[in-house]
Design a protein around this motif. Structure first.
Motif, PDB file in Angstrom:
ATOM      1  N   PHE A   1       5.493   0.199  -0.697  1.00  0.00           N
ATOM      2  CA  PHE A   1       5.414   1.718  -0.608  1.00  0.00           C
ATOM      3  C   PHE A   1       4.152   2.328   0.270  1.00  0.00           C
ATOM      4  O   PHE A   1       4.292   2.948   0.724  1.00  0.00           O
ATOM      5  CB  PHE A   1       5.795   2.488  -1.940  1.00  0.00           C
TER       6      PHE A   1
ATOM      7  N   ARG B   1       3.542   2.892   3.893  1.00  0.00           N
ATOM      8  CA  ARG B   1       2.651   3.581   4.454  1.00  0.00           C
ATOM      9  C   ARG B   1       1.538   3.830   4.769  1.00  0.00           C
ATOM     10  O   ARG B   1       0.530   4.988   6.488  1.00  0.00           O
ATOM     11  CB  ARG B   1       2.444   5.255   3.643  1.00  0.00           C
TER      12      ARG B   1
ATOM     13  N   LEU C   1       1.623   2.629   9.031  1.00  0.00           N
ATOM     14  CA  LEU C   1       2.185   3.436   9.689  1.00  0.00           C
ATOM     15  C   LEU C   1       1.711   4.714  10.137  1.00  0.00           C
ATOM     16  O   LEU C   1       1.154   4.752  11.411  1.00  0.00           O
ATOM     17  CB  LEU C   1       3.586   3.923   9.692  1.00  0.00           C
ATOM     18  N   ALA C   2       0.882   4.727   9.244  1.00  0.00           N
ATOM     19  CA  ALA C   2      -0.427   5.852   9.728  1.00  0.00           C
ATOM     20  C   ALA C   2      -1.319   5.063  10.084  1.00  0.00           C
ATOM     21  O   ALA C   2      -2.201   6.183  11.665  1.00  0.00           O
ATOM     22  CB  ALA C   2      -0.533   6.382   8.292  1.00  0.00           C
TER      23      ALA C   2
ATOM     24  N   ASN D   1      -0.228   4.982  13.968  1.00  0.00           N
ATOM     25  CA  ASN D   1       0.105   5.917  14.733  1.00  0.00           C
ATOM     26  C   ASN D   1      -1.268   6.639  14.848  1.00  0.00           C
ATOM     27  O   ASN D   1      -1.284   6.958  15.616  1.00  0.00           O
ATOM     28  CB  ASN D   1       0.702   6.896  13.687  1.00  0.00           C
TER      29      ASN D   1
ATOM     30  N   PRO E   1       9.329   5.031   8.124  1.00  0.00           N
ATOM     31  CA  PRO E   1       9.767   4.268   7.082  1.00  0.00           C
ATOM     32  C   PRO E   1      11.404   3.153   7.060  1.00  0.00           C
ATOM     33  O   PRO E   1      12.235   3.911   6.945  1.00  0.00           O
ATOM     34  CB  PRO E   1       9.527   4.062   5.814  1.00  0.00           C
TER      35      PRO E   1
ATOM     36  N   TYR F   1      13.843   2.505   4.706  1.00  0.00           N
ATOM     37  CA  TYR F   1      14.364   3.155   3.243  1.00  0.00           C
ATOM     38  C   TYR F   1      15.683   2.651   2.912  1.00  0.00           C
ATOM     39  O   TYR F   1      16.120   2.757   3.310  1.00  0.00           O
ATOM     40  CB  TYR F   1      14.173   4.528   2.992  1.00  0.00           C
TER      41      TYR F   1
ATOM     42  N   PRO G   1      15.019   8.186  -3.471  1.00  0.00           N
ATOM     43  CA  PRO G   1      13.084   7.974  -3.952  1.00  0.00           C
ATOM     44  C   PRO G   1      13.879   8.435  -5.273  1.00  0.00           C
ATOM     45  O   PRO G   1      14.662   8.916  -6.432  1.00  0.00           O
ATOM     46  CB  PRO G   1      12.801   9.692  -3.853  1.00  0.00           C
TER      47      PRO G   1
ATOM     48  N   ALA H   1      12.602  10.366  -7.927  1.00  0.00           N
ATOM     49  CA  ALA H   1      12.864  11.640  -9.088  1.00  0.00           C
ATOM     50  C   ALA H   1      13.995  12.374  -8.024  1.00  0.00           C
ATOM     51  O   ALA H   1      14.832  12.111  -7.102  1.00  0.00           O
ATOM     52  CB  ALA H   1      11.942  12.632  -7.390  1.00  0.00           C
TER      53      ALA H   1
ATOM     54  N   ILE I   1       7.318  11.650  -2.707  1.00  0.00           N
ATOM     55  CA  ILE I   1       8.261  11.977  -2.070  1.00  0.00           C
ATOM     56  C   ILE I   1       6.917  13.253  -1.279  1.00  0.00           C
ATOM     57  O   ILE I   1       7.265  13.246   0.432  1.00  0.00           O
ATOM     58  CB  ILE I   1       8.645  13.311  -2.457  1.00  0.00           C
TER      59      ILE I   1
ATOM     60  N   ALA J   1       4.095  12.060   0.175  1.00  0.00           N
ATOM     61  CA  ALA J   1       3.743  10.484   0.011  1.00  0.00           C
ATOM     62  C   ALA J   1       4.920   9.940   1.752  1.00  0.00           C
ATOM     63  O   ALA J   1       4.153   9.667   3.165  1.00  0.00           O
ATOM     64  CB  ALA J   1       3.804   9.139  -0.256  1.00  0.00           C
ATOM     65  N   ARG J   2       6.380  10.313   1.082  1.00  0.00           N
ATOM     66  CA  ARG J   2       7.504   9.933   2.305  1.00  0.00           C
ATOM     67  C   ARG J   2       6.843  11.411   3.793  1.00  0.00           C
ATOM     68  O   ARG J   2       7.144  10.734   5.059  1.00  0.00           O
ATOM     69  CB  ARG J   2       8.639  10.479   2.385  1.00  0.00           C
TER      70      ARG J   2
ATOM     71  N   LEU K   1       4.089  11.317   6.425  1.00  0.00           N
ATOM     72  CA  LEU K   1       4.658  10.537   7.244  1.00  0.00           C
ATOM     73  C   LEU K   1       5.152  10.866   8.560  1.00  0.00           C
ATOM     74  O   LEU K   1       4.676  10.700   9.218  1.00  0.00           O
ATOM     75  CB  LEU K   1       4.569   8.856   6.616  1.00  0.00           C
TER      76      LEU K   1
END
Lengths: 224, 330
Positions: free
Chosen positions: A75, A79, A82-83, A86, A208, A210, A214, A216, B44, B46-47, B50
């Motif tokens: 995860f 990130r 990709l960042a 970018n 990403p 997925y 999530p 949460a 959330i 962090a998602r 991006l």
């Protein structure tokens, strides 16, 4: 490829960085964390890229294309990858291009005559899975919940990726081929990331991939 | 010209400043999705960083009418904050800086809140105190010299003041973010209706809000659902008053013990008018930046960066994030 292409993979514990020059020459390197250490995605990626560019006699200002794995996989690693892509792409005046980590793994086995299954550690007893017989059907497999979780894999398949290495014993017992842990087939090649990403649509931001929702849960769904 | 990036919590922020600290643009991409979860969810956040950050950076450049080649350096929040969120900003900033062959500066988020004081539109020179009160931090800093060399004279021993607002709002069924919702509800209430604790047992200029939150929880439970709802405005007003009183008391003590009379106020709680009024009525010589520079923003990170050195190239390439716990250990 008519411009200098950079490939980045941070979708597993390894950090992989590669460069393909317009003349076709290429070089890739990997950083594998020591047992018990955290992945070095954040600290290693650009240092590795700087070294590769220097070793190839070129520099950051020559970058014309940036390709990166969009997952599934780590995860936080995805990130960071990709960042980073970018930022490099913005500086180069282009958009980063994405490649599935599973499909990039399968690309590494494209020359083999047997079917292949790519398996990436999804943690929590799960694996991210794709086969070269149905590459668009990529999914998260809850290994812990099934005794015969490999039952839908193509018969006689070669299993590759860090998920295959972790489950090598049970896969071999089930009749699948799993190369030695040190075999390059288990690695996501950043050079293959450059090749795989050529299919990424123009002017679409990398995002990403997925395969899981999530953890949460919105308050309303918790009944609070 | 400096491009600043801030992603320490749930806002994706970018700003462009001149080398002397004039803010040319400041863009905040807020992740409203956290309302659904009753608070900021790191995964959330962090998602969404991006998705939001690149358009926010591009917007900051275009609002400032600045081209990439005009940039002289990039600044980014290194910590403290949510590591997964910070890493998106750091990786983007590093990639951009190295790609443009310009230097990178790493900024402490709390230093950013202190530096926001310089964006208040008034002449402000050290020495001054700075009360930083937000969802993640509550502290009083003593700034003796310009730059990053300042000391913390008091800090929270448990929850942050903004966190207390968020948790109180959740207990009262008001939603998220708690600060503005509690403030609005409190407008119709009596701040003396309930006697909530002010952390009397915590000496000096340190803060504590955990007991206050528990007291509210017990008060709501003891009232029962219907009565608690009927008296929600009184509960909100009394709860807010307890937070404000604690801020005022600790800041007053800090002024007394340090002999520094000017106090800047930063962090999201500085947007609370009861808090500002309480400090002013206590005779504090208060400097408050515009609300847009109190809540998380990248302009304050850029302003803080002006006082900092460029990172050596190898350190910039290897830059990593640090969390709140990491910062305490530094």
């Amino acid at each position: 490829m008519s411009v200098l292409s950079v490939g980045i993979d941070t979708s597993t514990a390894e950090t992989g960085v590669g460069v393909v020059l317009p003349d076709g020459r290429s070089l890739e390197r990997f950083d594998l964390p020591q047992p018990g250490s955290r992945p070095a995605h954040s600290s290693a990626t650009l240092r590795m890229l700087k070294k590769i560019l220097a070793d190839m006699g070129t520099g950051f200002d020559e970058i014309g294309r940036v390709a990166v794995t969009v997952g599934p996989g780590s995860f936080t690693g995805i990130r960071i990858g990709l960042a980073t892509a970018n930022g490099l792409a913005l500086a180069a005046g282009v958009k980063a291009q994405g490649a599935s980590s599973l499909l990039t793994l399968l690309r590494g086995a494209a020359d083999l005559s047997q079917p292949a299954v790519a398996l990436i550690d999804a943690r929590r007893g799960e694996l991210f899975v794709a086969t070269n017989t149905a590459p668009h059907d990529r999914f998260a497999l809850p290994v812990a919940e099934q005794a015969d979780w490999w039952r839908d894999f193509p018969a006689g398949a070669i299993c590759i990726g860090d998920g295959a290495v972790q489950n090598a014993e049970v896969l071999r017992e089930a009749g699948f081929t799993v190369p030695m842990a040190s075999d390059a087939l288990h690695r996501i090649s950043p050079i293959n990331v450059c090749l795989e990403a050529t299919g990424w649509p123009e002017d679409v931001d990398v995002a990403p991939e997925y395969l899981r929702s999530p953890d949460a849960i919105p308050t309303a769904e918790r009944g609070l | 010209m400096i491009l600043a990036i801030e992603t320490s919590c749930d806002d994706s922020c970018a700003a462009v400043l001149t080398g002397t600290g004039e803010v040319l643009s400041s863009v905040v991409g807020s992740q409203v999705i956290h309302d659904l979860y009753g608070g900021v969810v790191p995964e959330i956040a962090a998602r969404h960083h991006l998705e939001l950050l690149l358009p926010v950076v591009e917007r900051a450049l275009s609002d400032a009418n600045v081209e990439l080649e005009d940039l002289e350096r990039v600044a980014v929040t290194q910590g403290p904050g949510l590591v997964g969120a910070l890493l998106v900003g750091i990786a983007t900033a590093k990639g951009l800086a190295v790609g443009l062959d310009i230097p990178l500066r790493a900024v402490d988020h709390l230093h950013g809140h202190v530096a926001a004081s310089y964006l208040a539109g008034v002449e402000l020179e050290p020495p001054f105190l700075c009360l930083v009160a937000s969802g993640g931090h509550t502290l009083i800093a003593n700034i003796q010299e310009p730059g990053s060399d300042w000391s913390i004279v008091g800090t929270t021993i448990d929850d942050a003041a903004g966190e207390a607002f968020d948790k109180g709002a959740r207990i009262l069924g008001l939603g998220y973010p708690g600060g503005p919702l509690v403030e609005k509800e409190a407008e119709a209430g009596d701040p003396a209706a309930f006697d909530f604790p002010r952390a009397a047992g915590v000496p000096g200029v340190d803060f504590s809000f955990a007991g206050l939150k528990t007291s509210l929880l017990y008060a709501v439970r003891d009232l029962g659902e219907a009565e608690a709802e009927a008296r929600r405005a009184d509960l909100a007003a009394s709860y807010q008053a307890a937070i404000v009183d604690q801020l005022v008391e600790r800041v007053s003590r800090a002024v007394e013990t340090t002999g520094v009379s000017v106090v800047a106020f930063g962090g999201g709680v500085a947007a609370n008018s009861a808090a500002r009024m309480g400090l002013t009525e206590a005779g504090i010589n208060l400097v408050v930046p515009p609300t847009k520079y109190c809540t998380d923003n990248a302009a304050m990170i850029g302003r803080a960066a002006i006082e900092l050195p460029d990172l050596p190239r190898e350190a910039a390439l290897a830059l990593d994030a640090y969390s709140t716990a990491d910062r305490s250990a530094r």
